[in-house]
Design a protein around this motif. Structure first.
Motif, PDB file in Angstrom:
ATOM      1  N   LEU A   1     113.632   0.930 -41.780  1.00  0.00           N
ATOM      2  CA  LEU A   1     114.958   0.501 -42.203  1.00  0.00           C
ATOM      3  C   LEU A   1     115.277  -0.841 -41.557  1.00  0.00           C
ATOM      4  CD1 LEU A   1     116.916   3.866 -41.781  1.00  0.00           C
ATOM      5  CD2 LEU A   1     116.216   2.801 -43.937  1.00  0.00           C
ATOM      6  N   PRO A   2     115.526  -1.875 -42.345  1.00  0.00           N
ATOM      7  CA  PRO A   2     115.915  -3.151 -41.746  1.00  0.00           C
ATOM      8  C   PRO A   2     117.247  -3.082 -41.021  1.00  0.00           C
ATOM      9  CG  PRO A   2     116.206  -3.215 -44.122  1.00  0.00           C
ATOM     10  CD  PRO A   2     115.481  -1.940 -43.811  1.00  0.00           C
ATOM     11  N   ASN A   3     118.113  -2.167 -41.494  1.00  0.00           N
ATOM     12  CA  ASN A   3     119.416  -1.967 -40.859  1.00  0.00           C
ATOM     13  C   ASN A   3     119.992  -0.637 -41.330  1.00  0.00           C
ATOM     14  OD1 ASN A   3     120.593  -2.537 -43.479  1.00  0.00           O
ATOM     15  ND2 ASN A   3     120.305  -4.701 -43.003  1.00  0.00           N
ATOM     16  N   ALA A   4     121.094  -0.245 -40.723  1.00  0.00           N
ATOM     17  CA  ALA A   4     121.753   1.008 -41.099  1.00  0.00           C
ATOM     18  C   ALA A   4     123.190   0.973 -40.614  1.00  0.00           C
ATOM     19  CB  ALA A   4     121.032   2.212 -40.492  1.00  0.00           C
ATOM     20  N   HIS A   5     124.003   1.839 -41.161  1.00  0.00           N
ATOM     21  CA  HIS A   5     125.338   2.062 -40.630  1.00  0.00           C
ATOM     22  C   HIS A   5     125.182   2.994 -39.422  1.00  0.00           C
ATOM     23  CE1 HIS A   5     127.210   0.244 -44.202  1.00  0.00           C
ATOM     24  NE2 HIS A   5     126.224   0.819 -44.854  1.00  0.00           N
ATOM     25  N   VAL A   6     125.993   2.774 -38.398  1.00  0.00           N
ATOM     26  CA  VAL A   6     125.828   3.503 -37.146  1.00  0.00           C
ATOM     27  C   VAL A   6     127.161   4.102 -36.712  1.00  0.00           C
ATOM     28  CG1 VAL A   6     125.147   3.358 -34.717  1.00  0.00           C
ATOM     29  CG2 VAL A   6     123.934   1.997 -36.443  1.00  0.00           C
ATOM     30  N   ALA A   7     127.128   5.365 -36.296  1.00  0.00           N
ATOM     31  CA  ALA A   7     128.286   6.014 -35.689  1.00  0.00           C
ATOM     32  C   ALA A   7     127.835   6.663 -34.394  1.00  0.00           C
ATOM     33  CB  ALA A   7     128.887   7.063 -36.625  1.00  0.00           C
ATOM     34  N   GLY A   8     128.657   6.561 -33.357  1.00  0.00           N
ATOM     35  CA  GLY A   8     128.316   7.167 -32.081  1.00  0.00           C
ATOM     36  C   GLY A   8     129.528   7.809 -31.438  1.00  0.00           C
ATOM     37  N   HIS A   9     129.300   8.947 -30.799  1.00  0.00           N
ATOM     38  CA  HIS A   9     130.368   9.642 -30.088  1.00  0.00           C
ATOM     39  C   HIS A   9     130.075   9.654 -28.595  1.00  0.00           C
ATOM     40  CE1 HIS A   9     132.077  13.537 -28.399  1.00  0.00           C
ATOM     41  NE2 HIS A   9     133.153  12.839 -28.736  1.00  0.00           N
ATOM     42  N   ASP A  10     131.106   9.432 -27.774  1.00  0.00           N
ATOM     43  CA  ASP A  10     130.970   9.497 -26.333  1.00  0.00           C
ATOM     44  C   ASP A  10     129.918   8.465 -25.904  1.00  0.00           C
ATOM     45  OD1 ASP A  10     131.770  11.329 -23.888  1.00  0.00           O
ATOM     46  OD2 ASP A  10     129.594  11.216 -23.803  1.00  0.00           O
ATOM     47  N   TRP A  11     128.892   8.865 -25.135  1.00  0.00           N
ATOM     48  CA  TRP A  11     127.861   7.903 -24.744  1.00  0.00           C
ATOM     49  C   TRP A  11     127.139   7.331 -25.956  1.00  0.00           C
ATOM     50  CZ3 TRP A  11     126.580   4.819 -20.990  1.00  0.00           C
ATOM     51  CH2 TRP A  11     127.017   5.088 -19.688  1.00  0.00           C
ATOM     52  N   GLY A  12     127.079   8.091 -27.040  1.00  0.00           N
ATOM     53  CA  GLY A  12     126.504   7.541 -28.262  1.00  0.00           C
ATOM     54  C   GLY A  12     127.292   6.343 -28.757  1.00  0.00           C
ATOM     55  N   ALA A  13     128.605   6.349 -28.537  1.00  0.00           N
ATOM     56  CA  ALA A  13     129.423   5.199 -28.900  1.00  0.00           C
ATOM     57  C   ALA A  13     129.096   3.995 -28.028  1.00  0.00           C
ATOM     58  CB  ALA A  13     130.905   5.551 -28.786  1.00  0.00           C
ATOM     59  N   VAL A  14     128.836   4.238 -26.733  1.00  0.00           N
ATOM     60  CA  VAL A  14     128.471   3.132 -25.846  1.00  0.00           C
ATOM     61  C   VAL A  14     127.192   2.465 -26.342  1.00  0.00           C
ATOM     62  CG1 VAL A  14     127.845   2.493 -23.490  1.00  0.00           C
ATOM     63  CG2 VAL A  14     129.562   4.275 -23.876  1.00  0.00           C
ATOM     64  N   VAL A  15     126.198   3.279 -26.683  1.00  0.00           N
ATOM     65  CA  VAL A  15     124.952   2.725 -27.217  1.00  0.00           C
ATOM     66  C   VAL A  15     125.223   1.953 -28.500  1.00  0.00           C
ATOM     67  CG1 VAL A  15     122.655   3.283 -28.090  1.00  0.00           C
ATOM     68  CG2 VAL A  15     123.599   4.586 -26.185  1.00  0.00           C
ATOM     69  N   ALA A  16     126.059   2.505 -29.365  1.00  0.00           N
ATOM     70  CA  ALA A  16     126.365   1.854 -30.639  1.00  0.00           C
ATOM     71  C   ALA A  16     127.077   0.519 -30.424  1.00  0.00           C
ATOM     72  CB  ALA A  16     127.224   2.780 -31.500  1.00  0.00           C
ATOM     73  N   TRP A  17     127.996   0.449 -29.463  1.00  0.00           N
ATOM     74  CA  TRP A  17     128.669  -0.822 -29.157  1.00  0.00           C
ATOM     75  C   TRP A  17     127.647  -1.877 -28.726  1.00  0.00           C
ATOM     76  CZ3 TRP A  17     133.240  -1.943 -30.821  1.00  0.00           C
ATOM     77  CH2 TRP A  17     134.273  -0.999 -30.864  1.00  0.00           C
TER      78      TRP A  17
ATOM     79  N   SER B   1     135.707   8.067 -29.879  1.00  0.00           N
ATOM     80  CA  SER B   1     136.237   8.432 -28.554  1.00  0.00           C
ATOM     81  C   SER B   1     136.132   7.310 -27.526  1.00  0.00           C
ATOM     82  CB  SER B   1     135.557   9.703 -27.997  1.00  0.00           C
ATOM     83  OG  SER B   1     135.768  10.802 -28.840  1.00  0.00           O
ATOM     84  N   VAL B   2     134.969   6.675 -27.392  1.00  0.00           N
ATOM     85  CA  VAL B   2     134.773   5.689 -26.322  1.00  0.00           C
ATOM     86  C   VAL B   2     134.927   4.271 -26.865  1.00  0.00           C
ATOM     87  CG1 VAL B   2     133.148   4.772 -24.629  1.00  0.00           C
ATOM     88  CG2 VAL B   2     133.324   7.242 -24.988  1.00  0.00           C
ATOM     89  N   PRO B   3     135.778   3.456 -26.237  1.00  0.00           N
ATOM     90  CA  PRO B   3     136.036   2.100 -26.716  1.00  0.00           C
ATOM     91  C   PRO B   3     134.937   1.121 -26.339  1.00  0.00           C
ATOM     92  CG  PRO B   3     137.276   2.496 -24.721  1.00  0.00           C
ATOM     93  CD  PRO B   3     136.609   3.803 -25.071  1.00  0.00           C
TER      94      PRO B   3
ATOM     95  N   HIS C   1     124.592  10.994 -30.525  1.00  0.00           N
ATOM     96  CA  HIS C   1     125.358  11.979 -29.775  1.00  0.00           C
ATOM     97  C   HIS C   1     125.684  11.480 -28.369  1.00  0.00           C
ATOM     98  CE1 HIS C   1     122.183  13.278 -26.976  1.00  0.00           C
ATOM     99  NE2 HIS C   1     121.333  13.111 -27.982  1.00  0.00           N
ATOM    100  N   GLY C   2     126.561  12.208 -27.703  1.00  0.00           N
ATOM    101  CA  GLY C   2     126.964  11.851 -26.349  1.00  0.00           C
ATOM    102  C   GLY C   2     126.606  12.922 -25.341  1.00  0.00           C
ATOM    103  N   PHE C   3     127.306  12.911 -24.232  1.00  0.00           N
ATOM    104  CA  PHE C   3     127.101  13.845 -23.115  1.00  0.00           C
ATOM    105  C   PHE C   3     127.979  15.076 -23.303  1.00  0.00           C
ATOM    106  CE2 PHE C   3     128.777  15.485 -19.136  1.00  0.00           C
ATOM    107  CZ  PHE C   3     127.643  15.666 -18.351  1.00  0.00           C
ATOM    108  N   PRO C   4     127.466  16.247 -23.009  1.00  0.00           N
ATOM    109  CA  PRO C   4     126.094  16.624 -22.696  1.00  0.00           C
ATOM    110  C   PRO C   4     125.513  17.359 -23.889  1.00  0.00           C
ATOM    111  CG  PRO C   4     127.571  18.275 -21.831  1.00  0.00           C
ATOM    112  CD  PRO C   4     128.391  17.363 -22.718  1.00  0.00           C
ATOM    113  N   GLN C   5     125.201  16.632 -24.951  1.00  0.00           N
ATOM    114  CA  GLN C   5     124.868  17.256 -26.225  1.00  0.00           C
ATOM    115  C   GLN C   5     123.540  16.735 -26.761  1.00  0.00           C
ATOM    116  OE1 GLN C   5     128.764  16.319 -28.223  1.00  0.00           O
ATOM    117  NE2 GLN C   5     129.061  18.538 -28.108  1.00  0.00           N
ATOM    118  N   ASN C   6     123.159  17.234 -27.924  1.00  0.00           N
ATOM    119  CA  ASN C   6     121.997  16.702 -28.627  1.00  0.00           C
ATOM    120  C   ASN C   6     122.374  16.516 -30.089  1.00  0.00           C
ATOM    121  OD1 ASN C   6     121.878  19.286 -29.753  1.00  0.00           O
ATOM    122  ND2 ASN C   6     120.174  19.949 -28.470  1.00  0.00           N
ATOM    123  N   SER C   7     121.391  16.381 -30.942  1.00  0.00           N
ATOM    124  CA  SER C   7     121.670  16.071 -32.343  1.00  0.00           C
ATOM    125  C   SER C   7     122.503  17.138 -33.038  1.00  0.00           C
ATOM    126  CB  SER C   7     120.354  15.874 -33.099  1.00  0.00           C
ATOM    127  OG  SER C   7     119.583  17.070 -33.100  1.00  0.00           O
TER     128      SER C   7
END
Length: 291
Positions: free
Chosen positions: A103-119, A136-138, A42-48
């Motif tokens: 989990l050795p690995n996983a697919h990841v999706a992130g929105h807003d700041w969550g996208a920054v972490v995912a990048w 949303s966030v490049p 998740h991103g700002f200003p949210q939770n799961s």
């Protein structure tokens, strides 16, 4: 007793929490236990809870979702120091989640700041990320370059305002003001009420704003590192915070199968506003990368 599944001698259990850096994080682990795992950030200003709609669609499609409430938002993971919110710490949290879930690995999706972490996670630890869906966030380097565009610079004014000590916490912890600000960005009143209530806790606001204050603590190499896992960039043309400039420049920072999807008529709050279409895009990315 946690749900579990036996495969010969192997046993898989639900993960409802994990620890990292002496902090304890809450996790919502849902969907078929034997489904392909997808981590949703998740991103700002949210939770799961912001991923509830998307997760429900992914569960129907046979995916397991792990949705952590991130640093600054989880009740037992709210450090006070700005440096505790640097990108390396945030990435470490997700790695700790994967380890806790075995989990050795996983697919990841992130929105807003969550996208920054995912990048950052995908660029620095491609062995742990099977595919990336950034919402949303490049890519951080594309975002940094987009600030030369006056429209993006104007849209990012709040990032500078959040550098001011204490005042953002004082303002955003007032539910009526927080709700008004969120609605002005295009968020629906019901979701704005939900997130304004979260921000009524001054400790949450401090942690949330510290993500912005720690932006400059990332290394230049980490900001420009290319991503080498299958990636989908999802942006909406009604986004009040992110201009098209950054998303359109993101392709140059991905050295793997890549696609850029523009959702028409949606605001910045894509997981809340378009959960079905976003879940479909995540599922397509996962499938193309190999479930």
């Amino acid at each position: 007793m946690p749900d579990e599944q036996r495969d010969g001698a192997a046993m898989t259990q639900r993960t409802d929490s994990f620890t990292h850096d002496g902090l304890r994080f809450d996790v919502r682990d849902s969907g078929p236990l034997d489904g392909t795992p997808v981590v949703l950030l998740h991103g700002f200003p949210q939770n799961s809870r912001s991923w509830d709609g998307v997760a429900a669609h992914l569960h129907d499609a046979g995916f397991r979702t792990l949705v952590p409430t991130q640093r600054g938002y989880s009740p037992d993971a709210r450090p006070r120091r700005i440096r505790d919110y640097r990108a390396s710490a945030l990435v470490g949290d997700v790695l700790a989640l994967l380890d806790a879930a075995e989990l050795p690995n996983a697919h990841v999706a992130g929105h807003d700041w969550g996208a920054v972490v995912a990048w950052h996670l995908a660029a620095g630890h491609p062995d742990r990320v099977r595919s990336l869906t950034a919402v949303s966030v490049p890519h951080p380097a594309a975002m940094a370059r987009s600030w030369t565009n006056p429209r993006q610079a104007l849209s990012s004014w709040y990032m500078l305002a959040f550098q001011i000590p204490r005042l953002p916490e004082l303002a955003l912890s007032r539910p009526a003001l927080a709700r008004k600000v969120l609605v002005r960005t295009g968020q629906a009143p019901r979701e704005a009420e939900r997130d304004a209530e979260l921000l009524s806790d001054r400790d949450v606001v401090r942690g949330a704003v510290n993500w912005y204050r720690a932006m400059m603590l990332s290394s230049p190499r980490a900001l420009t590192a290319k991503v080498r896992v299958p990636t989908t960039m999802v942006w909406s043309d009604g986004d009040a915070a992110i201009d098209a400039t950054g998303p359109e420049r993101t392709a140059r920072y991905v050295d793997a199968p890549y696609r850029f999807v523009t959702l028409r008529g949606l605001s910045h709050w894509i997981p809340d506003e378009g959960p079905g279409v976003l879940a479909s895009l995540i599922a397509e990315t996962v499938t193309s990368a190999g479930r």
